[in-house]
Design a protein around this motif. Structure first.
Motif, short mmCIF file in Angstrom:
data_model
loop_
_atom_site.label_atom_id
_atom_site.label_comp_id
_atom_site.label_asym_id
_atom_site.label_seq_id
_atom_site.Cartn_x
_atom_site.Cartn_y
_atom_site.Cartn_z
N ILE A 122 7.01 1.57 12.12
CA ILE A 122 8.31 1.72 11.46
C ILE A 122 8.68 0.43 10.73
CG2 ILE A 122 10.79 1.99 11.87
CD1 ILE A 122 9.97 3.90 14.21
N LYS A 123 8.48 -0.70 11.40
CA LYS A 123 8.79 -2.00 10.79
C LYS A 123 8.01 -2.20 9.50
CE LYS A 123 8.23 -6.92 11.65
NZ LYS A 123 7.65 -7.91 12.55
N GLU A 124 6.71 -1.90 9.52
CA GLU A 124 5.89 -2.08 8.32
C GLU A 124 6.30 -1.15 7.19
OE1 GLU A 124 3.70 -4.44 7.60
OE2 GLU A 124 4.07 -5.33 9.55
N ILE A 125 6.66 0.06 7.52
CA ILE A 125 7.11 1.01 6.50
C ILE A 125 8.40 0.50 5.86
CG2 ILE A 125 8.05 3.33 6.13
CD1 ILE A 125 5.96 4.31 8.20
N VAL A 126 9.33 0.03 6.68
CA VAL A 126 10.60 -0.48 6.17
C VAL A 126 10.38 -1.74 5.34
CG1 VAL A 126 12.81 -1.50 6.85
CG2 VAL A 126 12.00 0.57 7.98
N LEU A 127 9.58 -2.68 5.86
CA LEU A 127 9.35 -3.94 5.14
C LEU A 127 8.59 -3.74 3.82
CD1 LEU A 127 8.45 -6.40 8.05
CD2 LEU A 127 10.57 -6.28 6.72
N SER A 128 7.77 -2.70 3.75
CA SER A 128 7.03 -2.45 2.52
C SER A 128 7.89 -1.76 1.47
CB SER A 128 5.78 -1.61 2.81
OG SER A 128 6.15 -0.31 3.22
N GLY A 129 9.09 -1.36 1.86
CA GLY A 129 10.00 -0.72 0.90
C GLY A 129 9.69 0.74 0.64
N ILE A 130 8.83 1.32 1.45
CA ILE A 130 8.48 2.73 1.27
C ILE A 130 9.58 3.59 1.86
CG2 ILE A 130 6.85 4.53 1.97
CD1 ILE A 130 4.69 2.33 1.89
N GLU A 131 10.09 4.50 1.04
CA GLU A 131 11.13 5.42 1.51
C GLU A 131 10.47 6.73 1.90
OE1 GLU A 131 14.61 5.85 -0.90
OE2 GLU A 131 14.37 3.83 -1.71
N MET B 150 -7.58 0.01 7.32
CA MET B 150 -6.40 0.51 6.61
C MET B 150 -5.23 -0.34 7.06
SD MET B 150 -5.09 4.40 6.88
CE MET B 150 -4.26 5.22 5.57
N CYS B 151 -4.58 -1.02 6.16
CA CYS B 151 -3.43 -1.83 6.56
C CYS B 151 -2.22 -0.92 6.77
CB CYS B 151 -3.15 -2.91 5.53
SG CYS B 151 -2.51 -2.30 3.97
N LEU B 152 -1.24 -1.42 7.48
CA LEU B 152 -0.06 -0.62 7.77
C LEU B 152 0.69 -0.22 6.50
CD1 LEU B 152 1.22 -2.34 11.02
CD2 LEU B 152 0.23 -0.07 10.80
N VAL B 153 0.67 -1.09 5.49
CA VAL B 153 1.34 -0.77 4.22
C VAL B 153 0.65 0.44 3.58
CG1 VAL B 153 1.88 -1.59 1.90
CG2 VAL B 153 2.19 -3.11 3.87
N GLU B 154 -0.69 0.43 3.59
CA GLU B 154 -1.44 1.55 3.02
C GLU B 154 -1.15 2.84 3.80
OE1 GLU B 154 -5.97 2.87 1.75
OE2 GLU B 154 -5.69 1.09 2.97
N LEU B 155 -1.08 2.72 5.14
CA LEU B 155 -0.75 3.89 5.95
C LEU B 155 0.65 4.40 5.59
CD1 LEU B 155 -1.35 5.91 8.18
CD2 LEU B 155 -0.50 4.23 9.83
N GLY B 156 1.58 3.48 5.40
CA GLY B 156 2.94 3.87 4.99
C GLY B 156 2.92 4.64 3.68
N GLN B 157 2.10 4.20 2.73
CA GLN B 157 1.99 4.90 1.45
C GLN B 157 1.36 6.28 1.64
OE1 GLN B 157 -0.19 1.86 -0.63
NE2 GLN B 157 1.66 0.96 -1.49
N GLN B 158 0.37 6.37 2.50
CA GLN B 158 -0.26 7.66 2.78
C GLN B 158 0.75 8.62 3.41
OE1 GLN B 158 -3.32 8.89 2.22
NE2 GLN B 158 -4.56 7.10 1.73
N ILE B 159 1.57 8.09 4.32
CA ILE B 159 2.60 8.92 4.96
C ILE B 159 3.62 9.39 3.91
CG2 ILE B 159 4.51 8.90 6.62
CD1 ILE B 159 2.76 6.96 8.31
#
Length: 153
Positions: free
Chosen positions: A117-126, A84-93
């Motif tokens: 946190i960095k990956e969530i911010v960089l992926s643009g997920i709010e 699971m990449c960090l971007v996918e985890l960010g989307q799941q969150i």
């Protein structure tokens, strides 16, 4: 016991073990703050497992009078995210956040690592959730907004 019966019994046992592991790796703990739960996320994370955790949290919220849900990511490091990449985890969150909101509960996230946190911010997920560094900080905040204080007896 024939071969087919033996295989079915093993499959049933595996399902039971998986359910037990799922309960242990995302327990829902009542808090000292009324109508508040703590859910520490532990172990290896996979998309399917995170979806099961989400369903478990939402079912608990539906069955109980919950106002606040504190989701603790302290144990989740990059090494613990499997397939699971960090971007996918960010989307799941984000999906978890929106689902909790739709249930009328305010989510709080604690223990996120700087890399997550960095990956969530960089992926643009709010994330429409309040965050705190630790579970104790979130509890302190909730006690303050609910006008609760510890008293010596």
């Amino acid at each position: 016991m024939n071969k087919d019966e033996y295989i079915k019994s093993l499959e049933k046992r595996i399902e039971e073990y998986e359910a037990t592991i799922a309960d242990m790796t995302a327990p829902i703990i009542p808090s000292i703050v009324p109508q508040t739960i703590l859910v520490p996320i532990t172990g290896l994370l996979m998309a399917e497992r995170f979806e099961k955790i989400t369903v478990k949290i939402l079912k608990h919220i539906k069955d109980h009078d919950i106002e606040f849900a504190i989701i603790d990511f302290t144990d989740i490091t990059v090494e613990r995210i499997e397939r699971m990449c960090l971007v996918e985890l960010g989307q799941q969150i984000r999906n978890l956040t929106e689902s909790i909101h739709l249930m009328g509960v305010k989510p709080y996230f604690v223990g996120m690592t700087p890399q997550l946190i960095k990956e969530i911010v960089l992926s643009g997920i709010e994330l429409n959730a309040e965050t705190h560094a630790t579970f104790q900080a979130a509890l302190k905040h909730l006690m303050k907004i609910n006008n609760l204080v510890f008293q010596k007896i």
